[in-house]
Scaffold this motif. Structure first.
Motif, PDB file in Angstrom:
ATOM      1  N   MET A 151       0.860  -1.205   0.000  1.00  0.00           N
ATOM      2  CA  MET A 151       0.000   0.000   0.000  1.00  0.00           C
ATOM      3  C   MET A 151       0.884   1.240   0.000  1.00  0.00           C
ATOM      4  N   SER A 152       0.942   1.909  -1.128  1.00  0.00           N
ATOM      5  CA  SER A 152       1.853   3.044  -1.283  1.00  0.00           C
ATOM      6  C   SER A 152       1.496   4.196  -0.340  1.00  0.00           C
ATOM      7  N   LEU A 153       0.210   4.282   0.000  1.00  0.00           N
ATOM      8  CA  LEU A 153      -0.263   5.387   0.831  1.00  0.00           C
ATOM      9  C   LEU A 153       0.449   5.450   2.179  1.00  0.00           C
ATOM     10  N   LEU A 154       0.850   4.302   2.693  1.00  0.00           N
ATOM     11  CA  LEU A 154       1.387   4.276   4.056  1.00  0.00           C
ATOM     12  C   LEU A 154       2.901   4.149   4.094  1.00  0.00           C
ATOM     13  N   THR A 155       3.563   4.646   3.057  1.00  0.00           N
ATOM     14  CA  THR A 155       5.018   4.645   3.094  1.00  0.00           C
ATOM     15  C   THR A 155       5.497   5.872   3.845  1.00  0.00           C
ATOM     16  N   ASP A 156       4.556   6.714   4.215  1.00  0.00           N
ATOM     17  CA  ASP A 156       4.899   7.986   4.830  1.00  0.00           C
ATOM     18  C   ASP A 156       4.205   8.032   6.195  1.00  0.00           C
ATOM     19  N   ARG A 157       4.952   8.418   7.226  1.00  0.00           N
ATOM     20  CA  ARG A 157       4.392   8.403   8.579  1.00  0.00           C
ATOM     21  C   ARG A 157       3.245   9.405   8.722  1.00  0.00           C
ATOM     22  N   ARG A 158       3.326  10.520   8.006  1.00  0.00           N
ATOM     23  CA  ARG A 158       2.245  11.514   8.076  1.00  0.00           C
ATOM     24  C   ARG A 158       0.937  10.919   7.557  1.00  0.00           C
ATOM     25  N   ALA A 159       1.037  10.169   6.470  1.00  0.00           N
ATOM     26  CA  ALA A 159      -0.164   9.555   5.894  1.00  0.00           C
ATOM     27  C   ALA A 159      -0.743   8.535   6.867  1.00  0.00           C
ATOM     28  N   LEU A 160       0.139   7.768   7.508  1.00  0.00           N
ATOM     29  CA  LEU A 160      -0.295   6.767   8.483  1.00  0.00           C
ATOM     30  C   LEU A 160      -1.038   7.438   9.630  1.00  0.00           C
ATOM     31  N   MET A 161      -0.438   8.504  10.182  1.00  0.00           N
ATOM     32  CA  MET A 161      -1.037   9.155  11.338  1.00  0.00           C
ATOM     33  C   MET A 161      -2.371   9.800  10.993  1.00  0.00           C
ATOM     34  N   GLY A 162      -2.474  10.336   9.780  1.00  0.00           N
ATOM     35  CA  GLY A 162      -3.745  10.906   9.321  1.00  0.00           C
ATOM     36  C   GLY A 162      -4.818   9.833   9.227  1.00  0.00           C
ATOM     37  N   LEU A 163      -4.449   8.699   8.650  1.00  0.00           N
ATOM     38  CA  LEU A 163      -5.397   7.594   8.499  1.00  0.00           C
ATOM     39  C   LEU A 163      -5.878   7.110   9.867  1.00  0.00           C
ATOM     40  N   LEU A 164      -4.946   6.978  10.809  1.00  0.00           N
ATOM     41  CA  LEU A 164      -5.302   6.529  12.159  1.00  0.00           C
ATOM     42  C   LEU A 164      -6.216   7.550  12.852  1.00  0.00           C
ATOM     43  N   ALA A 165      -5.937   8.840  12.644  1.00  0.00           N
ATOM     44  CA  ALA A 165      -6.727   9.892  13.289  1.00  0.00           C
ATOM     45  C   ALA A 165      -8.165   9.904  12.779  1.00  0.00           C
ATOM     46  N   ARG A 166      -8.346   9.634  11.492  1.00  0.00           N
ATOM     47  CA  ARG A 166      -9.678   9.712  10.881  1.00  0.00           C
ATOM     48  C   ARG A 166     -10.467   8.422  11.039  1.00  0.00           C
ATOM     49  N   ALA A 167      -9.803   7.344  11.445  1.00  0.00           N
ATOM     50  CA  ALA A 167     -10.451   6.026  11.458  1.00  0.00           C
ATOM     51  C   ALA A 167     -11.599   5.959  12.458  1.00  0.00           C
ATOM     52  N   ALA A 168     -12.607   5.151  12.140  1.00  0.00           N
ATOM     53  CA  ALA A 168     -13.665   4.865  13.117  1.00  0.00           C
ATOM     54  C   ALA A 168     -13.041   3.952  14.174  1.00  0.00           C
ATOM     55  N   PRO A 169     -13.171   4.307  15.477  1.00  0.00           N
ATOM     56  CA  PRO A 169     -12.475   3.550  16.524  1.00  0.00           C
ATOM     57  C   PRO A 169     -12.754   2.043  16.501  1.00  0.00           C
ATOM     58  N   ASP A 170     -14.004   1.654  16.279  1.00  0.00           N
ATOM     59  CA  ASP A 170     -14.352   0.220  16.302  1.00  0.00           C
ATOM     60  C   ASP A 170     -13.647  -0.540  15.186  1.00  0.00           C
ATOM     61  N   ARG A 171     -13.672   0.073  14.002  1.00  0.00           N
ATOM     62  CA  ARG A 171     -13.079  -0.581  12.843  1.00  0.00           C
ATOM     63  C   ARG A 171     -11.564  -0.720  13.027  1.00  0.00           C
ATOM     64  N   LEU A 172     -10.953   0.328  13.578  1.00  0.00           N
ATOM     65  CA  LEU A 172      -9.505   0.302  13.797  1.00  0.00           C
ATOM     66  C   LEU A 172      -9.154  -0.794  14.801  1.00  0.00           C
ATOM     67  N   ALA A 173      -9.929  -0.878  15.871  1.00  0.00           N
ATOM     68  CA  ALA A 173      -9.659  -1.889  16.903  1.00  0.00           C
ATOM     69  C   ALA A 173      -9.790  -3.289  16.320  1.00  0.00           C
ATOM     70  N   ALA A 174     -10.804  -3.481  15.470  1.00  0.00           N
ATOM     71  CA  ALA A 174     -11.027  -4.794  14.869  1.00  0.00           C
ATOM     72  C   ALA A 174      -9.860  -5.186  13.956  1.00  0.00           C
ATOM     73  N   LEU A 175      -9.377  -4.233  13.175  1.00  0.00           N
ATOM     74  CA  LEU A 175      -8.275  -4.530  12.255  1.00  0.00           C
ATOM     75  C   LEU A 175      -6.960  -4.738  12.991  1.00  0.00           C
ATOM     76  N   ALA A 176      -6.746  -3.939  14.040  1.00  0.00           N
ATOM     77  CA  ALA A 176      -5.471  -3.996  14.758  1.00  0.00           C
ATOM     78  C   ALA A 176      -5.309  -5.316  15.504  1.00  0.00           C
ATOM     79  N   GLY A 177      -6.408  -5.872  15.986  1.00  0.00           N
ATOM     80  CA  GLY A 177      -6.338  -7.125  16.747  1.00  0.00           C
ATOM     81  C   GLY A 177      -5.614  -6.921  18.065  1.00  0.00           C
ATOM     82  N   PRO A 178      -5.087  -8.005  18.668  1.00  0.00           N
ATOM     83  CA  PRO A 178      -4.400  -7.845  19.944  1.00  0.00           C
ATOM     84  C   PRO A 178      -3.109  -7.047  19.772  1.00  0.00           C
ATOM     85  N   LEU A 179      -2.888  -6.104  20.678  1.00  0.00           N
ATOM     86  CA  LEU A 179      -1.728  -5.214  20.558  1.00  0.00           C
ATOM     87  C   LEU A 179      -0.627  -5.663  21.516  1.00  0.00           C
ATOM     88  N   PRO A 180       0.630  -5.381  21.173  1.00  0.00           N
ATOM     89  CA  PRO A 180       1.736  -5.752  22.061  1.00  0.00           C
ATOM     90  C   PRO A 180       1.745  -4.888  23.324  1.00  0.00           C
TER      91      PRO A 180
END
Lengths: 142, 357
Positions: A1-30
């Protein structure tokens, strides 16, 4: 995914994400050390006079921030809204991305694709309301 | 002098319990959820966010539910909540030129780059009550069309290129009326912050008054755009700006009557309004009032119109302040009134005595 080669793009995506959907995709965290526990506050949003000119204060938005450390790497997040779990998850993913960008990019690829699809749907509805003018020519003007 | 009087607690508790019951309404009818308010009464949510000066659709919807649909009460709740939150920072100025527009129209140019996009508007509806909405039913899907990736530049840029319109002002650090009390004269940035959170009805009335001749400025809607923009903020830990979210805004730019001087050829002037959410009546009102308040800077005459009077406009546009001061007169003023009563009795006694002498 070319969009996430940049940390700014990643942080923007995380900020805009719906919390439930993000939690579901992330799965168990370290395991993560909280450098700054999640905190909800406001950010003053600025506009520009005339759309392009000098700044002015428009009003605030609710934002939650969090900083963590995962395996010695600091991760930060500022996300829209009051969801502390969202901010923490985003911060952990930011730290994980720095260790292994490709893995996190793959993990979050569906999120980016869903966002693009949502935007496309809105843009397509807007496009349907675009006015196509045609002019009726009156006899005496010819 | 204030004298504390006790004894109302039981009555107040009972009043609030009844309020909660009335808020719920008929228990046989399903209760409204905050999510329903957020997604189906969106324009009310937008108004509460704009005048509450806090962008959070969930909280605004909750405030509307709690306030039983009284939007000024809901705005009050949101403002009060805001005061409990720490300020985490200040965003970079929004780049509205990069807005993903759902609506974008111009009343000054028919053909313009990016086109006229109507969006989900009440314009051109017949304003006939739609009884179909009383029945539950499936909604037909809105039509779609292929997306064209043309840029949607600001219309003002087209006029600016030829020098036909005054340029947007540059520079300066804007003041913040949530951090320092409002002082006069206020600069344009401070006025825009103040009227952006001002009461929609009050500003609509003022804007309308300028159209009817009380400080006329001959406004055309150069551009009205509604859509989502990214909010970016510089994060100290990172040393660069990142996107912290995405908000919907309405932006209006008016093209107004010219000004010119011995040294400058005539140019159009402009008014500007930017508010949260889809809220175009407000954005339009703000831009007309913004322009009317600029009379001094543009060398126009003060004709005594309310919309030109910055102290009048800014001191009275905030509906939380206004309703607080107005409604406080409902609260007990027993001692004040007792003093008045005392005074009028004495004056009457003296007047009657004089008449008798």
């Amino acid at each position: 995914m070319s969009l996430l080669t940049d940390r700014r793009a990643l942080m923007g995506l995380l900020a805009r994400a719906a919390p439930d959907r993000l939690a579901a995709l992330a799965g168990p965290l370290p395991e993560a050390i909280e450098l700054r526990p999640a905190q909800t506050g406001t950010v003053m949003v600025q506009g520009r006079i005339g759309g392009t000119g000098a700044a002015f204060k428009m009003g605030e938005m609710v934002v939650t921030r969090c900083s963590v450390q995962v395996a010695g790497i600091a991760g930060h997040a500022h996300v829209q809204g009051r969801d502390k779990a969202h901010a923490r998850t985003a911060a952990v993913l930011d730290a994980m991305w720095q260790a292994d960008p490709a893995r996190i990019a793959a993990l979050l690829a569906p999120l980016a694709a869903e966002e693009t699809a949502r935007r496309q749907t809105r843009a397509a509805k807007a496009a349907a309301t675009r006015v196509e003018f045609f002019t009726l020519v009156r006899g005496e003007d010819q | 002098m204030y004298v504390a009087v006790k004894g109302g607690e039981r009555a107040i508790d009972a009043a609030h319990a009844w309020l909660a019951e009335e808020r719920r309404g008929d228990p046989a009818i399903p209760e409204l959820s905050v999510a329903q308010i957020r997604s189906q009464l969106t324009l009310a949510v937008n108004r509460v966010m704009t005048e509450g000066a806090l962008y959070d659709p969930d909280l605004a919807a909750l405030a509307i539910k709690q306030a039983r649909g009284d939007l000024i009460e809901a705005i009050f709740l949101l403002r009060a909540y805001r005061t409990t939150l720490p300020r985490l920072g200040t965003s970079q100025p929004l780049e509205t030129a990069k807005m993903q527009v759902s609506r974008r129209i111009s009343a000054t140019f028919k053909d313009l780059p990016g086109g006229q996009v109507l969006g989900p508007t009440f314009d051109y509806t017949h304003r006939l009550l739609d009884f179909a909405l009383m029945a539950e039913g499936e909604m037909p899907a809105a039509p779609t069309a292929p997306v064209r990736d043309d840029p949607v530049p600001h219309v003002m840029g087209l006029l600016d290129r030829d020098g036909l319109i005054e340029p947007a002002p540059e520079g300066g650090t804007p003041a913040d009326l949530t951090r320092a009390p409002l002082e006069f004269p206020a600069d344009r940035a401070l006025r825009l912050q103040s009227i952006a959170r001002g009461d929609e009805g009050f500003l609509l009335g003022l804007a309308y008054s300028t159209q009817r001749g009380y400080g006329r400025t001959h406004a055309f809607v150069g551009e009205l755009r509604i859509g989502t923009v990214a909010v970016e903020m510089e994060i100290p830990e990172l040393g660069f700006a990142v996107e912290i979210g995405e908000i919907e805004v309405s932006e209006c730019e008016t093209v107004n009557q010219f000004k010119g001087s011995k040294t400058e050829p005539p140019q159009f002037t402009r008014g500007y309004g930017l508010v949260f959410g889809q809220n175009e009546r407000k954005a339009l009102s703000v831009s007309l009032v913004d322009r009317a308040l600029r009379w001094q800077e543009l060398g126009e005459d003060f004709v005594g119109a309310p919309a030109q009077d910055e102290e009048f406009v800014l001191s009275h546009c905030d509906n939380v302040q206004a309703t607080g001061f107005l409604e406080h007169i409902k609260l007990p003023h027993y001692v004040d009134f007792q003093a008045e009563l005392e005074l009028i009795r004495r004056l009457r006694r003296e007047a009657l005595q004089e008449a008798a002498e």
